[in-house]
Design a protein around this motif. Structure first.
Motif, short mmCIF file in Angstrom:
data_model
loop_
_atom_site.label_atom_id
_atom_site.label_comp_id
_atom_site.label_asym_id
_atom_site.label_seq_id
_atom_site.Cartn_x
_atom_site.Cartn_y
_atom_site.Cartn_z
N UNK A 191 31.05 11.89 60.82
CA UNK A 191 32.50 11.69 60.77
C UNK A 191 33.18 12.84 60.05
N UNK A 209 27.30 -2.12 66.27
CA UNK A 209 28.04 -2.08 65.02
C UNK A 209 28.15 -0.68 64.44
N UNK A 212 31.00 1.21 66.25
CA UNK A 212 32.33 0.78 65.86
C UNK A 212 33.01 1.75 64.90
N UNK A 213 32.22 2.30 63.96
CA UNK A 213 32.80 3.11 62.90
C UNK A 213 32.95 4.59 63.25
N UNK A 214 32.43 4.99 64.41
CA UNK A 214 32.44 6.43 64.67
C UNK A 214 33.11 6.82 65.99
N UNK A 215 33.04 5.93 66.99
CA UNK A 215 33.47 6.36 68.32
C UNK A 215 34.94 6.05 68.59
N UNK A 216 35.63 6.98 69.28
CA UNK A 216 36.99 6.73 69.73
C UNK A 216 36.97 5.87 70.98
N UNK A 233 38.04 0.24 69.70
CA UNK A 233 38.67 -0.86 68.98
C UNK A 233 39.06 -2.00 69.92
N UNK A 246 28.04 -10.55 75.07
CA UNK A 246 26.73 -11.03 74.65
C UNK A 246 26.13 -10.13 73.57
N UNK A 247 26.21 -8.82 73.82
CA UNK A 247 25.67 -7.87 72.84
C UNK A 247 26.37 -8.04 71.50
N UNK A 251 24.45 -9.96 67.32
CA UNK A 251 24.19 -9.44 65.99
C UNK A 251 24.27 -10.56 64.98
N UNK B 263 37.08 -1.35 61.05
CA UNK B 263 36.60 -0.01 61.24
C UNK B 263 36.85 0.83 59.99
N UNK B 264 35.82 1.54 59.52
CA UNK B 264 36.04 2.45 58.40
C UNK B 264 35.40 3.79 58.71
N UNK B 265 35.96 4.83 58.16
CA UNK B 265 35.40 6.16 58.37
C UNK B 265 34.35 6.48 57.32
#
Ligand SMILES: Nc1ncnc2c1ncn2[C@@H]1O[C@H](COP(=O)(O)OP(=O)(O)O)[C@@H](O)[C@H]1O
Ligand SMILES: Nc1ncnc2c1ncn2[C@@H]1O[C@H](COP(=O)(O)OP(=O)(O)O)[C@@H](O)[C@H]1O
Ligand SMILES: [Mg+2]
Ligand SMILES: [Mg+2]
Lengths: 322, 318
Positions: A191, A209, A212-216, A233, A246-247, A251, B263-265
């Motif tokens: 990031x 998961x 979620x935190x890295x991809x646009x 998002x 399902x995926x 988790x 979402x967090x960076x």
């Protein structure tokens, strides 16, 4: 657009010589990437993620479609273009220690791309610059791969991949097999590099998961096809394809007191040798309907999401009770 | 009543020129019909713990001190043939790689019959029991599955078969070492559900080892948190996940990406490295990475506990 992939297809021939059968590991995959964007590809093992990455990178022969990178066609036959391609498109491989030659020191490993591409620089200086970019101190240059922890080996892999200022980095499961406390470090590093260097990246993972935190934007693959793609998002807020839903529900929640509403699947992943008719997810789909076993669904838009399903899920849909 | 009671277990490995302390004063109880989870990151001694119980430590490994009481007997005093009897019938295992339990050149039927070699049942009855076991782990068409060989099954199916074999003799204790780590998420949760179901039918205890916090939370009644060869905290799943006392446990929970719902960076991490187990350490083993480290932490913290919740940290015992 930095990269455009159109109707890409990869076919393998499997089985003994007297009974060779084709399997289509990547089927009609299309997407494109803007500069500075991180695009994630997620799917279970065997869904074709690595094969797709190799086809984009020119490491794997394709049987259909095309890949255009920086407005040039990626063509395996022309070795000249492949070499210049590798200069601008680098890979972070799945196995961190295994992808680093055991007898080379970290410093030499990081300097190697400059030597391969005959780029004259002060190598010592470059190695130190790159080590500090990935958060390792200068004395790591003298270590051997087996003297690195899993997280450190990943950092070295990242340093090699960004050495020549590539236009595109393809990272194949860069956090798989790492402890959770280290997984975050690698994600934070990527990031951070994206912000500082404006990296464009394809980020491959089987873990939703992490993505979620890295991809646009992200794409979900099933049996070699993209079944859903859109802004990360939005997909997390309201997945449109039952497989994505399902995926997401698979988790486990790290809270023993939460009531779980899990979507359970009817069976295991079918074999590529025996693709189901109609929608290929229908034998496992909890929402399956009659037409799903007969008609192949094509991609259509639901809001900003593109999904291949006859009856995409609406926000807040609950799984049908068994 | 406890099926297994481990007290002050110390295990070392002889390495070139030095000794590596892989387990230090480890004490663990596994009550009857209870699922106990061990969480910890790689190198914390999870496999060493299992291998000590099963007496399958590598040649350079040694139990220096401590007792491992299983159904009242101290396993550290058992000879090889006694251990073999225990391993075949009272304690069974499931590992990350199902092929470590399956023989590639034997049919499933032969392998399942072989496990029952001590049983007095007739061949036909043993066969029926095999089919019943495969049905319970949801192998489709179990009669024909018996005639097949391991390579004809997918990874998830192989793991189900190895669970069927482990549960076949109705052990008192099942040890599962990262049994789902090689599987996809959708299969992982299916295996967890299966273990839970079989455990309640057979009424055995399970020692479940994993680095995956979510799975531990779903499956386990009690949780043990290990770090660098020591037990830092233990308690019920509710206590550990809702009110972790040790700074390491709390931080580990924060790091789980599933715990970051928005979402967090910048994801939480635990800066620093696991200490070198070949060196001698003074005081709390987590101290070099702990954000609350104080002068007192150079002394070994006593174990402090109430209501079955135990921790080794000066912040709690003061
Ligand atoms: N060299 C190969 N020859 C034959 N089949 C292959 C080869 N490489 C991959 N495959 C098959 O292609 C499919 C996709 O594999 P892969 O791209 O590795 O998936 P993923 O990276 O998503 O786990 C799998 O069914 C795999 O067995
Ligand atoms: N045969 C061995 N010789 C020397 N050191 C070992 C041996 N086996 C394990 N270790 C060390 O013991 C510690 C605990 O290892 P292990 O029990 O495998 O951890 P885990 O299963 O939690 O990852 C590690 O530091 C590891 O390097
Ligand atoms: Mg792969
Ligand atoms: Mg282990």
């Amino acid at each position: 657009m930095i990269l455009t992939v159109r109707d890409l297809e990869v076919t393998f021939r499997v089985g003994p010589w007297f009974y060779r059968r084709p399997i289509v590991a990547v089927s009609r995959v299309s997407f494109s990437l803007r500069a500075g964007e991180i695009y994630a590809i997620v799917g279970e093992s065997g869904s074709g993620k690595t094969t797709l990455a190799h086809a984009i990178n020119g490491l794997q022969k394709t049987s259909g479609g095309e890949v255009r990178f920086l407005n040039k066609k990626v063509d395996l036959v022309r070795t000249h273009t492949i070499k210049s391609l590798r200069r601008h498109m680098s890979m972070i491989f799945q196995d961190p220690v295994g992808s680093l030659s055991p007898r080379m020191r970290v410093g030499d490993l990081i300097a190697e791309p400059f030597i391969i591409h005959k780029i004259k620089r002060d190598l010592k200086e470059e190695v130190h610059r790159l080590l500090s970019l990935v958060g390792l101190s200068g004395d790591f240059a003298d270590r051997y791969p087996h003297q690195l922890s899993g997280g450190q080996a990943r950092r070295v892999g990242v340093a090699r991949a960004i050495a020549l200022d590539p236009q595109l980095v393809i990272a194949d499961e860069p956090t798989a097999g790492l402890d959770v406390s280290v997984q975050g470090e690698v994600l934070n590093l990527l990031n951070d590099l994206r912000e500082r260097l404006g990296l464009t990246m394809i980020f491959i993972s089987h873990n939703l998961h992490v993505v979620h935190h890295i991809a646009d934007r992200m794409a979900v693959m099933y049996l070699g096809r993209i079944v859903e793609t859109g802004r990360t998002e939005e997909i997390f807020r309201a997945p449109a394809h039952p497989y994505t839903a399902t995926l997401l529900s698979a988790t486990p929640n790290p809270d023993p007191d939460k009531v779980r509403k899990r979507i359970s699947l009817n069976s295991e992943v079918p074999s590529l040798l025996n693709r189901p008719k109609g929608c290929e997810f229908h034998p496992r789909c909890p929402w399956v309907q009659k037409r799903c076993s007969r008609e192949t669904p094509y991609h259509s838009n639901q809001g900003q999401i593109s999904v291949a399903c006859h009856t995409p899920l609406q926000p807040g849909t609950q799984p049908p009770s068994a | 009543m406890n099926v297994l009671e481990i007290q002050n277990l110390n295990v070392t490995f002889a390495t070139e020129g030095s000794t590596l302390r892989a387990l230090k004063n480890v004490s663990i109880d596994i009550p009857k019909r209870c699922i106990v989870g061990v969480v910890g990151e790689s190198g914390c001694g999870k496999s060493t713990l299992i291998n000590s119980i099963l007496r399958l430590l590598p040649e350079n490994g040694k139990i220096d001190a401590g007792t491992i009481k299983f159904e009242g007997h101290d396993l550290t005093k058992f000879d090889l043939s006694q251990m073999k009897t225990v391993r075949g019938s009272r304690i069974s295992t499931v590992f990350q790689d199902p092929m470590s339990a399956l023989n590639p050149v034997l049919s499933i039927a032969d392998q399942m019959l072989h496990i029952q070699y001590r049983s007095k049942l007739r061949r036909k009855e043993k066969q029926e029991k095999s089919i019943e076991m495969l049905r319970r782990v949801r192998i489709p068409d179990p009669e024909s599955a018996l005639k097949r060989y391991p390579h004809e099954f997918s990874g998830g199916m192989k793991q189900r078969i190895s669970i069927a074999m482990a549960m076949m003799m109705e052990p008192a204790l099942l040890i599962a070492d990262e049994p789902t780590t090689a599987l996809d998420a959708t299969l992982e949760v299916a295996i967890i559900d299966l273990l839970k179901e079989l455990q309640s039918q057979i009424e055995c205890s399970i020692l479940f080892i994993s680095h995956h916090l979510g799975l531990i939370a779903e499956l386990c009644d009690q949780v043990i948190v290990m770090y660098a060869g020591e037990v830092l905290e233990r308690g019920t799943a509710h206590q550990i996940f809702h009110d972790p006392w040790h700074p390491y446990s709390a931080r580990l929970l924060e790091c789980d990406p599933a715990n970051q719902t928005s979402r967090t960076r910048q994801l939480p991490t635990i800066p620093g490295e696991i200490p070198d187990l070949k060196a001698i350490h003074k005081g709390c083993i987590f101290r070099s990475r702990c954000q609350y480290c104080e002068d007192i932490c150079t002394t070994v913290p006593e174990e402090f506990g109430i209501n079955g919740h135990f921790v080794r940290c000066h912040r709690k015992s003061q």
